[in-house]
Design a protein around this motif. Structure first.
Motif, mmCIF file in Angstrom:
data_model
loop_
_atom_site.group_PDB
_atom_site.id
_atom_site.type_symbol
_atom_site.label_atom_id
_atom_site.label_comp_id
_atom_site.label_asym_id
_atom_site.label_seq_id
_atom_site.Cartn_x
_atom_site.Cartn_y
_atom_site.Cartn_z
ATOM 1 N N ALA A 13 0.830 -1.203 0.000
ATOM 2 C CA ALA A 13 0.000 0.000 0.000
ATOM 3 C C ALA A 13 0.867 1.257 0.000
ATOM 4 O O ALA A 13 0.569 2.242 -0.689
ATOM 5 N N VAL A 14 1.944 1.219 0.781
ATOM 6 C CA VAL A 14 2.848 2.368 0.815
ATOM 7 C C VAL A 14 3.558 2.523 -0.529
ATOM 8 O O VAL A 14 3.615 3.623 -1.090
ATOM 9 N N VAL A 15 4.095 1.418 -1.050
ATOM 10 C CA VAL A 15 4.787 1.470 -2.338
ATOM 11 C C VAL A 15 3.847 1.992 -3.427
ATOM 12 O O VAL A 15 4.247 2.765 -4.297
ATOM 13 N N GLY A 17 1.332 3.964 -2.899
ATOM 14 C CA GLY A 17 0.772 5.262 -2.541
ATOM 15 C C GLY A 17 -0.723 5.219 -2.281
ATOM 16 O O GLY A 17 -1.437 6.198 -2.515
ATOM 17 N N LYS A 18 -1.212 4.077 -1.772
ATOM 18 C CA LYS A 18 -2.650 3.895 -1.558
ATOM 19 C C LYS A 18 -3.016 4.155 -0.100
ATOM 20 O O LYS A 18 -2.998 3.252 0.745
ATOM 21 N N LYS A 19 -3.334 5.397 0.169
ATOM 22 C CA LYS A 19 -3.614 5.859 1.527
ATOM 23 C C LYS A 19 -4.786 5.116 2.168
ATOM 24 O O LYS A 19 -4.704 4.664 3.316
ATOM 25 N N ASP A 20 -5.877 4.978 1.440
ATOM 26 C CA ASP A 20 -7.079 4.331 1.989
ATOM 27 C C ASP A 20 -6.822 2.853 2.289
ATOM 28 O O ASP A 20 -7.306 2.322 3.297
ATOM 29 N N VAL A 21 -6.071 2.195 1.418
ATOM 30 C CA VAL A 21 -5.754 0.784 1.627
ATOM 31 C C VAL A 21 -4.866 0.618 2.860
ATOM 32 O O VAL A 21 -5.055 -0.299 3.659
ATOM 33 N N ALA A 22 -3.909 1.523 3.019
ATOM 34 C CA ALA A 22 -3.019 1.462 4.180
ATOM 35 C C ALA A 22 -3.811 1.602 5.477
ATOM 36 O O ALA A 22 -3.591 0.865 6.443
ATOM 37 N N ALA A 23 -4.755 2.535 5.499
ATOM 38 C CA ALA A 23 -5.581 2.739 6.688
ATOM 39 C C ALA A 23 -6.471 1.521 6.945
ATOM 40 O O ALA A 23 -6.626 1.069 8.092
ATOM 41 N N GLU A 24 -7.026 0.975 5.895
ATOM 42 C CA GLU A 24 -7.904 -0.200 6.019
ATOM 43 C C GLU A 24 -7.133 -1.402 6.572
ATOM 44 O O GLU A 24 -7.603 -2.111 7.464
ATOM 45 N N MET A 72 1.819 5.891 4.301
ATOM 46 C CA MET A 72 2.485 5.411 5.514
ATOM 47 C C MET A 72 1.865 6.069 6.752
ATOM 48 O O MET A 72 1.555 5.395 7.738
ATOM 49 N N TYR A 73 1.667 7.378 6.689
ATOM 50 C CA TYR A 73 1.120 8.077 7.858
ATOM 51 C C TYR A 73 -0.342 7.723 8.125
ATOM 52 O O TYR A 73 -0.781 7.740 9.273
ATOM 53 N N ALA A 74 -1.083 7.384 7.080
ATOM 54 C CA ALA A 74 -2.469 6.955 7.269
ATOM 55 C C ALA A 74 -2.512 5.695 8.126
ATOM 56 O O ALA A 74 -3.371 5.533 9.003
ATOM 57 N N GLY A 75 -1.565 4.785 7.870
ATOM 58 C CA GLY A 75 -1.472 3.573 8.683
ATOM 59 C C GLY A 75 -0.879 3.841 10.054
ATOM 60 O O GLY A 75 -1.335 3.308 11.067
ATOM 61 N N MET A 76 0.141 4.704 10.092
ATOM 62 C CA MET A 76 0.801 5.044 11.359
ATOM 63 C C MET A 76 -0.169 5.638 12.366
ATOM 64 O O MET A 76 -0.117 5.329 13.558
#
Length: 220
Positions: A13-15, A17-24, A72-76
């Motif tokens: 997701a980070v690679v 650039g998928k912010k919503d996927v990272a958060a999910e 990354m920050y969306a997940g962090m």
């Protein structure tokens, strides 16, 4: 999904650039009992490391790096509050910024991410930070560690000036100082009186937490 699949998904997701996927996936990691520290380090941070290496190799460009950082920050944001801290859960305080004259902050942000992951409360001064602001923030927040960076040789002298300010105000022995950035060497760190330098953000974070734990609690 298995823990391994979730962690790999966070990297991807980070690679991508998928912010919503990272958060999910970060939320799924919490729901499924995946260790949030592992999810950050082996998932999100690994993705950012891959993108940083691609950027250095000119395989991707700044827009891609910014999208990866946002993912990354969306997940962090979801994972870091759930990381269990050692030492009775006492958070250590980090002052971090890019020195005056330098507006680069990708490297600084990655170090901040890793520092947060190991248990620091990060006070981010941002980029192009006035020399005196590092000492001022250290006093205000009773800091344990100061991290400063630059990517420009023309602003390296400002690191020396910051160290001089810490000494002049009599607070140098109250904090540990780590410096980093492309032009920074261990010899330069030693020359200006910094405690540590590295190009590896995870190494910086682990070092910082180790030395912060050893600082006397009553020094401020």
């Amino acid at each position: 999904m298995t823990a391994e699949e979730i962690i790999q998904g966070l990297t991807d997701a980070v690679v991508g650039g998928k912010k919503d996927v990272a958060a999910e996936l970060a939320q799924k990691a919490l729901d499924e009992g995946v260790d949030p520290y592992e999810a950050v380090i082996n998932g999100l941070a690994e993705g950012m490391k891959i993108m940083s290496e691609k950027y250095d190799a000119k395989e991707v460009f700044m827009p891609h790096l910014l999208m990866a950082s946002n993912a990354m920050y969306a997940g962090m944001d979801l994972l870091v509050p759930h990381i269990k801290l050692e030492g009775g859960g006492v958070r250590k305080v980090l002052i971090i910024g890019t020195v005056e004259g330098d507006v680069h902050d990708i490297g600084k942000n990655l170090v901040k991410t890793m520092m947060s992951a190991v248990g620091f409360e990060a006070v981010d001064l941002g980029k192009d930070v006035p020399i005196e602001d590092f000492a001022k923030a250290a006093v205000e927040h009773k800091a344990d560690v100061i991290s400063m960076s630059t990517l420009m040789t023309s602003t390296m002298d400002n690191m020396q000036k910051i160290m001089d300010t810490l000494n002049a105000q009599g607070i140098r022995d109250k904090v540990k100082v780590v410096i980093g950035g492309a032009p920074i060497t261990k010899d330069f760190a030693e020359e200006i009186g910094a405690d540590f330098s590295t190009v590896d953000s995870m190494e910086a974070a682990n070092w910082a937490m180790d030395v912060a734990k050893a600082l006397p609690a009553d020094r401020w």
